[in-house]
Design a protein around this motif. Structure first.
Motif, PDB file in Angstrom:
ATOM      1  N   ASP A 148      75.184  24.383  86.990  1.00  0.00           N
ATOM      2  CA  ASP A 148      74.444  23.536  87.931  1.00  0.00           C
ATOM      3  C   ASP A 148      72.952  23.509  87.626  1.00  0.00           C
ATOM      4  O   ASP A 148      72.152  24.173  88.265  1.00  0.00           O
ATOM      5  CB  ASP A 148      74.680  23.922  89.385  1.00  0.00           C
ATOM      6  CG  ASP A 148      74.154  22.838  90.332  1.00  0.00           C
ATOM      7  OD1 ASP A 148      73.571  21.838  89.856  1.00  0.00           O
ATOM      8  OD2 ASP A 148      74.313  22.990  91.555  1.00  0.00           O
ATOM      9  N   PHE A 149      72.607  22.683  86.658  1.00  0.00           N
ATOM     10  CA  PHE A 149      71.221  22.505  86.258  1.00  0.00           C
ATOM     11  C   PHE A 149      70.642  21.218  86.837  1.00  0.00           C
ATOM     12  O   PHE A 149      69.716  20.645  86.287  1.00  0.00           O
ATOM     13  CB  PHE A 149      71.123  22.506  84.724  1.00  0.00           C
ATOM     14  CG  PHE A 149      71.330  23.871  84.134  1.00  0.00           C
ATOM     15  CD1 PHE A 149      70.253  24.631  83.728  1.00  0.00           C
ATOM     16  CD2 PHE A 149      72.597  24.409  84.017  1.00  0.00           C
ATOM     17  CE1 PHE A 149      70.436  25.896  83.206  1.00  0.00           C
ATOM     18  CE2 PHE A 149      72.796  25.670  83.491  1.00  0.00           C
ATOM     19  CZ  PHE A 149      71.702  26.419  83.080  1.00  0.00           C
ATOM     20  N   SER A 150      71.182  20.768  87.957  1.00  0.00           N
ATOM     21  CA  SER A 150      70.788  19.483  88.529  1.00  0.00           C
ATOM     22  C   SER A 150      69.343  19.447  89.018  1.00  0.00           C
ATOM     23  O   SER A 150      68.788  18.373  89.204  1.00  0.00           O
ATOM     24  CB  SER A 150      71.743  19.089  89.660  1.00  0.00           C
ATOM     25  OG  SER A 150      71.738  20.063  90.677  1.00  0.00           O
TER      26      SER A 150
ATOM     27  N   VAL B 217      63.330  25.670  83.960  1.00  0.00           N
ATOM     28  CA  VAL B 217      63.409  26.397  85.226  1.00  0.00           C
ATOM     29  C   VAL B 217      64.642  25.880  85.966  1.00  0.00           C
ATOM     30  O   VAL B 217      64.745  24.686  86.245  1.00  0.00           O
ATOM     31  CB  VAL B 217      62.135  26.183  86.083  1.00  0.00           C
ATOM     32  CG1 VAL B 217      62.224  26.955  87.379  1.00  0.00           C
ATOM     33  CG2 VAL B 217      60.896  26.590  85.296  1.00  0.00           C
ATOM     34  N   HIS B 218      65.582  26.757  86.271  1.00  0.00           N
ATOM     35  CA  HIS B 218      66.855  26.365  86.881  1.00  0.00           C
ATOM     36  C   HIS B 218      66.658  25.842  88.305  1.00  0.00           C
ATOM     37  O   HIS B 218      67.241  24.848  88.684  1.00  0.00           O
ATOM     38  CB  HIS B 218      67.816  27.557  86.876  1.00  0.00           C
ATOM     39  CG  HIS B 218      69.190  27.237  87.332  1.00  0.00           C
ATOM     40  ND1 HIS B 218      69.536  27.135  88.664  1.00  0.00           N
ATOM     41  CD2 HIS B 218      70.321  26.998  86.636  1.00  0.00           C
ATOM     42  CE1 HIS B 218      70.820  26.851  88.759  1.00  0.00           C
ATOM     43  NE2 HIS B 218      71.316  26.761  87.545  1.00  0.00           N
TER      44      HIS B 218
ATOM     45  N   GLU C  32      70.884   9.803  88.758  1.00  0.00           N
ATOM     46  CA  GLU C  32      69.770  10.199  87.902  1.00  0.00           C
ATOM     47  C   GLU C  32      69.722  11.717  87.745  1.00  0.00           C
ATOM     48  O   GLU C  32      69.441  12.226  86.664  1.00  0.00           O
ATOM     49  CB  GLU C  32      68.446   9.689  88.467  1.00  0.00           C
ATOM     50  CG  GLU C  32      67.272   9.984  87.562  1.00  0.00           C
ATOM     51  CD  GLU C  32      65.955   9.439  88.104  1.00  0.00           C
ATOM     52  OE1 GLU C  32      64.913   9.920  87.628  1.00  0.00           O
ATOM     53  OE2 GLU C  32      65.969   8.560  88.977  1.00  0.00           O
ATOM     54  N   ARG C  33      70.029  12.426  88.814  1.00  0.00           N
ATOM     55  CA  ARG C  33      70.024  13.895  88.744  1.00  0.00           C
ATOM     56  C   ARG C  33      71.057  14.397  87.732  1.00  0.00           C
ATOM     57  O   ARG C  33      70.795  15.315  86.963  1.00  0.00           O
ATOM     58  CB  ARG C  33      70.305  14.471  90.132  1.00  0.00           C
ATOM     59  CG  ARG C  33      70.163  15.972  90.182  1.00  0.00           C
ATOM     60  CD  ARG C  33      70.435  16.516  91.545  1.00  0.00           C
ATOM     61  NE  ARG C  33      69.244  16.397  92.367  1.00  0.00           N
ATOM     62  CZ  ARG C  33      69.147  16.892  93.584  1.00  0.00           C
ATOM     63  NH1 ARG C  33      70.167  17.510  94.138  1.00  0.00           N
ATOM     64  NH2 ARG C  33      68.039  16.773  94.270  1.00  0.00           N
ATOM     65  N   LEU C  34      72.248  13.772  87.717  1.00  0.00           N
ATOM     66  CA  LEU C  34      73.267  14.176  86.745  1.00  0.00           C
ATOM     67  C   LEU C  34      72.867  13.807  85.321  1.00  0.00           C
ATOM     68  O   LEU C  34      73.112  14.568  84.389  1.00  0.00           O
ATOM     69  CB  LEU C  34      74.625  13.559  87.099  1.00  0.00           C
ATOM     70  CG  LEU C  34      75.636  14.535  87.692  1.00  0.00           C
ATOM     71  CD1 LEU C  34      75.197  15.071  89.024  1.00  0.00           C
ATOM     72  CD2 LEU C  34      76.985  13.906  87.764  1.00  0.00           C
TER      73      LEU C  34
ATOM     74  N   ALA D   7      72.406  16.408  82.257  1.00  0.00           N
ATOM     75  CA  ALA D   7      73.030  16.243  80.937  1.00  0.00           C
ATOM     76  C   ALA D   7      71.998  16.429  79.832  1.00  0.00           C
ATOM     77  O   ALA D   7      72.276  17.081  78.818  1.00  0.00           O
ATOM     78  CB  ALA D   7      73.686  14.863  80.836  1.00  0.00           C
ATOM     79  N   LYS D   8      70.784  15.893  80.015  1.00  0.00           N
ATOM     80  CA  LYS D   8      69.720  16.059  79.017  1.00  0.00           C
ATOM     81  C   LYS D   8      69.410  17.536  78.805  1.00  0.00           C
ATOM     82  O   LYS D   8      69.278  17.995  77.672  1.00  0.00           O
ATOM     83  CB  LYS D   8      68.445  15.346  79.466  1.00  0.00           C
ATOM     84  CG  LYS D   8      68.473  13.855  79.346  1.00  0.00           C
ATOM     85  CD  LYS D   8      67.145  13.294  79.820  1.00  0.00           C
ATOM     86  CE  LYS D   8      67.250  11.835  80.148  1.00  0.00           C
ATOM     87  NZ  LYS D   8      66.015  11.311  80.754  1.00  0.00           N
ATOM     88  N   LEU D   9      69.279  18.271  79.887  1.00  0.00           N
ATOM     89  CA  LEU D   9      68.978  19.706  79.778  1.00  0.00           C
ATOM     90  C   LEU D   9      70.100  20.458  79.078  1.00  0.00           C
ATOM     91  O   LEU D   9      69.847  21.279  78.190  1.00  0.00           O
ATOM     92  CB  LEU D   9      68.775  20.315  81.165  1.00  0.00           C
ATOM     93  CG  LEU D   9      67.460  20.081  81.853  1.00  0.00           C
ATOM     94  CD1 LEU D   9      67.461  20.753  83.215  1.00  0.00           C
ATOM     95  CD2 LEU D   9      66.302  20.576  81.020  1.00  0.00           C
ATOM     96  N   LEU D  10      71.325  20.187  79.483  1.00  0.00           N
ATOM     97  CA  LEU D  10      72.457  20.924  78.921  1.00  0.00           C
ATOM     98  C   LEU D  10      72.634  20.657  77.432  1.00  0.00           C
ATOM     99  O   LEU D  10      73.107  21.525  76.699  1.00  0.00           O
ATOM    100  CB  LEU D  10      73.736  20.605  79.691  1.00  0.00           C
ATOM    101  CG  LEU D  10      73.803  21.215  81.087  1.00  0.00           C
ATOM    102  CD1 LEU D  10      75.027  20.706  81.839  1.00  0.00           C
ATOM    103  CD2 LEU D  10      73.800  22.733  81.030  1.00  0.00           C
TER     104      LEU D  10
END
Length: 185
Positions: free
Chosen positions: A162-164, A137-138, A60-62, A66-69
């Motif tokens: 790394d925006f996890s 927020v990173h 789920e974190r990945l 992906a949504k953020l990126l």
């Protein structure tokens, strides 16, 4: 005809082909929830970073990363190419901005020149301005999450990755690397 089982990307070795079209070139690094391989895609013979979930509880974190990126398009931020499932593992194919983190670069080279310090500071500030514009927020900015590279250019620049933790609730104050957290938290 028996079909060859798909290679688990976490067990792949150099020159193995995973996902049908990605040749493993090297291991770029490991984090708490993922491993990152440098791979070459057969269709365009370009190198990419493949971020692989270490376990289903990290998928789920990945997916959130992906949504953020997908919302971010900036030369100082890693770019999402595609989300995939390889041998039942959630994976993100990302642009490759360089082959070493700022942490590794500083460990090898030591203190950077004033020119590089200025350029690196501007690079990071540009990335942070983009994040602020998008209200992202990173949550884990540190030398290990910044790549030093010069893909296709003569000058070295920084690229944030790394925006996890980017969608982790702001009320969760214990996320990220402790020594890089805001001391007022």
């Amino acid at each position: 005809v028996a079909q060859t089982p798909e290679i688990d990307p976490l067990e792949a070795r150099k020159t193995d082909v995973i996902g049908g079209d990605l040749t493993v070139l090297s291991v770029l690094g490991y984090g708490a929830s993922s491993c990152v391989l440098q791979v070459e895609r057969a269709s365009d013979r370009r190198a990419y970073a493949l971020k692989i979930s270490l376990a289903p509880e990290h998928d789920e974190r990945l997916v959130e990363e992906a949504k953020l990126l997908r919302e971010l398009e900036h030369p100082r931020i890693v770019r999402m190419v595609e989300q995939r499932s390889i041998a039942d593992r959630t994976c993100l194919l990302l642009t490759l901005a360089g082959d070493q983190t700022l942490q590794r670069y500083l460990a090898r080279e030591g203190t950077v020149s004033l020119d590089y310090a200025g350029r690196f500071g501007e690079d990071l500030l540009e990335a942070l301005e983009k994040l602020e514009d998008k209200k992202i927020v990173h949550r884990d900015i540190k030398p290990a999450n910044v790549v030093v590279g010069s893909p296709g250019k003569s000058a070295m620049h920084l690229t944030l990755f790394d925006f996890s933790l980017g969608l982790a609730p702001l009320s969760e104050l214990g996320v990220g690397t402790a020594v890089y957290r805001d001391p007022f938290l």
